[in-house]
Design an enzyme around this catalytic site. Structure first.
Site, mmCIF file in Angstrom:
data_model
loop_
_atom_site.group_PDB
_atom_site.id
_atom_site.type_symbol
_atom_site.label_atom_id
_atom_site.label_comp_id
_atom_site.label_asym_id
_atom_site.label_seq_id
_atom_site.Cartn_x
_atom_site.Cartn_y
_atom_site.Cartn_z
ATOM 1 N N ASN A 210 0.853 -1.200 0.000
ATOM 2 C CA ASN A 210 0.000 0.000 0.000
ATOM 3 C C ASN A 210 0.882 1.240 0.000
ATOM 4 O OD1 ASN A 210 0.545 0.801 2.853
ATOM 5 N ND2 ASN A 210 -0.290 -1.253 3.175
ATOM 6 N N ASP A 279 -4.158 -6.661 5.100
ATOM 7 C CA ASP A 279 -5.094 -7.582 5.757
ATOM 8 C C ASP A 279 -5.012 -8.980 5.150
ATOM 9 O OD1 ASP A 279 -6.185 -5.896 7.673
ATOM 10 O OD2 ASP A 279 -7.483 -4.932 6.194
ATOM 11 N N PRO A 307 -2.701 -12.255 10.259
ATOM 12 C CA PRO A 307 -3.094 -12.072 11.661
ATOM 13 C C PRO A 307 -3.277 -10.590 11.949
ATOM 14 C CG PRO A 307 -0.749 -12.574 11.460
ATOM 15 C CD PRO A 307 -1.346 -12.734 10.094
ATOM 16 N N ASP A 308 -4.165 -10.256 12.881
ATOM 17 C CA ASP A 308 -4.311 -8.856 13.298
ATOM 18 C C ASP A 308 -3.287 -8.585 14.404
ATOM 19 O OD1 ASP A 308 -5.169 -6.467 14.702
ATOM 20 O OD2 ASP A 308 -6.931 -6.577 13.406
ATOM 21 N N ILE A 309 -2.261 -7.815 14.078
ATOM 22 C CA ILE A 309 -1.138 -7.603 15.011
ATOM 23 C C ILE A 309 -1.613 -6.858 16.256
ATOM 24 C CG2 ILE A 309 1.146 -6.534 15.283
ATOM 25 C CD1 ILE A 309 1.392 -6.844 12.165
ATOM 26 N N LYS A 339 -13.580 -0.513 15.726
ATOM 27 C CA LYS A 339 -12.216 -1.070 15.883
ATOM 28 C C LYS A 339 -11.749 -0.968 17.336
ATOM 29 C CE LYS A 339 -10.753 -0.771 11.129
ATOM 30 N NZ LYS A 339 -10.146 -0.079 10.034
HETATM 31 O O1 PMT Z 1 2.784 6.097 6.663
HETATM 32 P P1 PMT Z 1 2.153 7.401 6.213
HETATM 33 O O2 PMT Z 1 2.314 7.628 4.723
HETATM 34 O O3 PMT Z 1 2.621 8.573 7.029
HETATM 35 O O4 PMT Z 1 0.575 7.283 6.425
HETATM 36 C C1 PMT Z 1 0.035 7.213 7.709
HETATM 37 C C2 PMT Z 1 -1.129 6.182 7.769
HETATM 38 C C3 PMT Z 1 -2.280 6.636 6.885
HETATM 39 C C4 PMT Z 1 -0.633 4.809 7.303
HETATM 40 C C5 PMT Z 1 -1.546 6.119 9.278
HETATM 41 O O5 PMT Z 1 -1.988 7.402 9.702
HETATM 42 C C6 PMT Z 1 -2.661 5.132 9.491
HETATM 43 O O6 PMT Z 1 -3.828 5.421 9.378
HETATM 44 N N1 PMT Z 1 -2.262 3.872 9.830
HETATM 45 C C7 PMT Z 1 -3.156 2.714 9.974
HETATM 46 C C8 PMT Z 1 -3.390 2.097 8.624
HETATM 47 C C9 PMT Z 1 -4.293 0.886 8.668
HETATM 48 O O7 PMT Z 1 -3.886 -0.142 8.202
HETATM 49 O O8 PMT Z 1 -5.431 1.071 9.278
HETATM 50 P P2 PMT Z 1 -6.598 -0.074 9.444
HETATM 51 O O9 PMT Z 1 -7.826 0.694 9.741
HETATM 52 O O10 PMT Z 1 -6.627 -0.986 8.274
HETATM 53 O O11 PMT Z 1 -6.100 -0.893 10.692
HETATM 54 C C10 PMT Z 1 -6.533 -0.615 12.013
HETATM 55 C C11 PMT Z 1 -5.415 -0.809 13.006
HETATM 56 O O12 PMT Z 1 -5.059 -2.199 13.104
HETATM 57 C C12 PMT Z 1 -4.149 -0.071 12.669
HETATM 58 O O13 PMT Z 1 -3.579 0.378 13.865
HETATM 59 C C13 PMT Z 1 -3.264 -1.152 12.038
HETATM 60 O O14 PMT Z 1 -1.869 -0.896 12.245
HETATM 61 C C14 PMT Z 1 -3.718 -2.382 12.782
HETATM 62 N N2 PMT Z 1 -3.643 -3.629 12.014
HETATM 63 C C15 PMT Z 1 -4.379 -3.782 10.879
HETATM 64 C C16 PMT Z 1 -4.353 -5.001 10.210
HETATM 65 C C17 PMT Z 1 -3.547 -6.048 10.727
HETATM 66 N N3 PMT Z 1 -3.473 -7.208 10.098
HETATM 67 N N4 PMT Z 1 -2.844 -5.868 11.842
HETATM 68 C C18 PMT Z 1 -2.877 -4.676 12.515
HETATM 69 O O15 PMT Z 1 -2.223 -4.521 13.536
#
Ligand code: PMT
Length: 400
Positions: A210, A279, A307-309, A339
């Site tokens: 991404n 994901d 896995p969801d870290i 979330k």
């Molecule tokens: O890196 P930059 O270019 O500065 O951009 C910043 C950002 C947009 C990446 C950052 O601000 C941001 O929003 N990061 C989270 C991105 C994300 O994957 O969000 P999510 O809504 O899909 O995931 C929710 C949370 O679960 C996040 O904290 C993510 O790190 C975590 N996660 C998600 C999937 C997974 N398999 N494991 C996780 O731990």
């Protein structure tokens, strides 16, 4: 011994009548035990002599950007690195405009671009100049970039007008500088941060990923370090320099990020998940490069869930405070609240990534903080400035 003892302070003076007050500020700083270097613009020397400031600071005054003698001693880059804080007092409307444009055509503006230290502005100007929309627009830009604006005060002005535009008093500016060196909020704490994208291999040369640049996560690492934390930054591939005194664990895939997080989180006080984790990953990464056998046929790649870290960390380390992000393109707060509950974390930082000027790979960001207590909206800020606000907010979460 006060907090300013032995701190390296640059007092930069630009051309305004309030320049005379800066002499007293330099005297107070010296009295507090700070080491002081003074920078003067040519305008400032019309109001107060460099000799006065030299006598008070105990150092020759820096006036020129391209001065061979100065560059042989403490040149502008060394001066920028030397500083623990830089205060521009007074800051004229002209200096604000030039800083807002990122100009570097004299020593003062060049230092502001080159230094990593906090830069404080003490505006001083006629009240109509202060309220002028151009000055106010510049103010907004500067605040957004993380410049700290001290004042101005209201009252009677040298020109006879009454209103906002008076420079703060030297004792107030001393206090503002002193506050920069407050004890770190995270002294003795261990903070683990994930940042950047993950890469999920399709074959030896292709992957799913991404647009995350890592800017947000790296800024958080620097801000946590500045508050005294021991920081471990677990990062997917990025092109960003690792902040000094931060331990980097470089990973590629979500599975590697999970393994690194499980190891790093032992004894951690905070886990901040800013990484954009994929994901899904290909169910099977091909051992050899996939071939294009027939242009008429597409290619189906079976994906399985990663896995969801964050959720795993929250479950495995119940004594750690967990903070996640939510990158959303619609129903930002609703999804962030979901979330918060689903991952059982203390805070979700909700990021509207449908707007390209905030979120992935942008220099600025605007987020809302979602906790069990409610929603708090933060203004548009540069990522380093936002990271400082986020670390402040995270420190206020009740310990887990
Ligand atoms: O890196 P930059 O270019 O500065 O951009 C910043 C950002 C947009 C990446 C950052 O601000 C941001 O929003 N990061 C989270 C991105 C994300 O994957 O969000 P999510 O809504 O899909 O995931 C929710 C949370 O679960 C996040 O904290 C993510 O790190 C975590 N996660 C998600 C999937 C997974 N398999 N494991 C996780 O731990």
């Amino acid at each position: 011994m006060g907090r300013l003892f032995n701190k390296h302070i640059i007092v930069a003076i630009s051309g305004g009548i309030a320049a005379y007050k800066s002499a007293e500020l330099v005297r107070l700083l010296k009295k507090s035990g700070a080491q002081v270097q003074v920078v003067m613009t040519s305008g400032a020397t019309e109001f107060i002599t460099p000799l006065t400031l030299q006598a008070l600071s105990g150092n020759a005054v820096h006036q020129h950007l391209l001065n061979p003698e100065a560059e042989a001693g403490m040149g502008h880059i060394q001066l920028a690195r030397w500083a623990d804080a830089l205060l521009i007092a007074p800051t004229t409307a002209n200096v604000m405009a030039r800083l807002a444009q990122g100009q570097a055509d004299d020593l003062l503006t060049t230092l502001c671009l080159a230094t990593q230290a906090p830069v404080l502005l003490a505006p001083a100007m006629n009240q109509a100049m202060w309220t002028d929309s151009a000055t106010q627009a510049n103010l907004q830009i500067l605040a957004q970039r993380g410049y700290q604006v001290c004042g101005p005060a209201e009252g009677e002005q040298a020109c006879g007008d009454v209103g906002a535009g008076r420079m703060l008093e030297p004792s107030q500016l001393l206090h503002a500088l002193d506050k920069q060196f407050e004890q770190g909020l995270l002294n003795g704490k261990k903070v683990v941060i994930t940042a950047g994208p993950t890469r999920e291999a399709i074959d030896p040369v292709r992957y799913i990923s991404n647009h995350s640049s890592g800017k947000m996560g790296y800024a958080l690492a620097a801000a946590a370090r500045d508050q005294g934390a021991q920081v471990i930054l677990i990062s997917g591939p990025t092109h960003i320099a690792v902040p000094t005194d931060v331990t980097l664990v470089a990973v590629e895939s979500a599975q590697q990020m999970l393994a690194a997080s499980l190891e790093a989180c032992l004894g951690a006080d905070y886990f901040i998940a800013s990484a954009a984790v994929s994901d899904y990953r290909p169910a099977q990464a091909a051992e050899q490069k996939l071939k294009k056998y027939n242009a008429d046929h597409g290619l189906n790649i079976a994906l399985i869930q990663n896995p969801d870290i964050l959720a795993t960390m929250a479950q495995t380390f119940p004594n750690t405070t967990h903070i996640g992000f939510a990158a959303e393109t619609q129903q930002l707060i609703t999804h962030a609240q979901t979330k918060l509950k689903a991952k059982a974390v203390q805070m979700i930082i909700a990021n509207d990534v449908s707007d390209p000027s905030i979120g992935f790979n942008s220099d600025d960001n605007r987020v809302s903080l979602v906790t069990a207590d409610g929603v708090d909206e933060l203004p548009l800020l540069s990522k380093p400035a936002l990271a400082r606000r986020l670390i402040d907010a995270i420190c206020k979460l009740s310990p887990h």
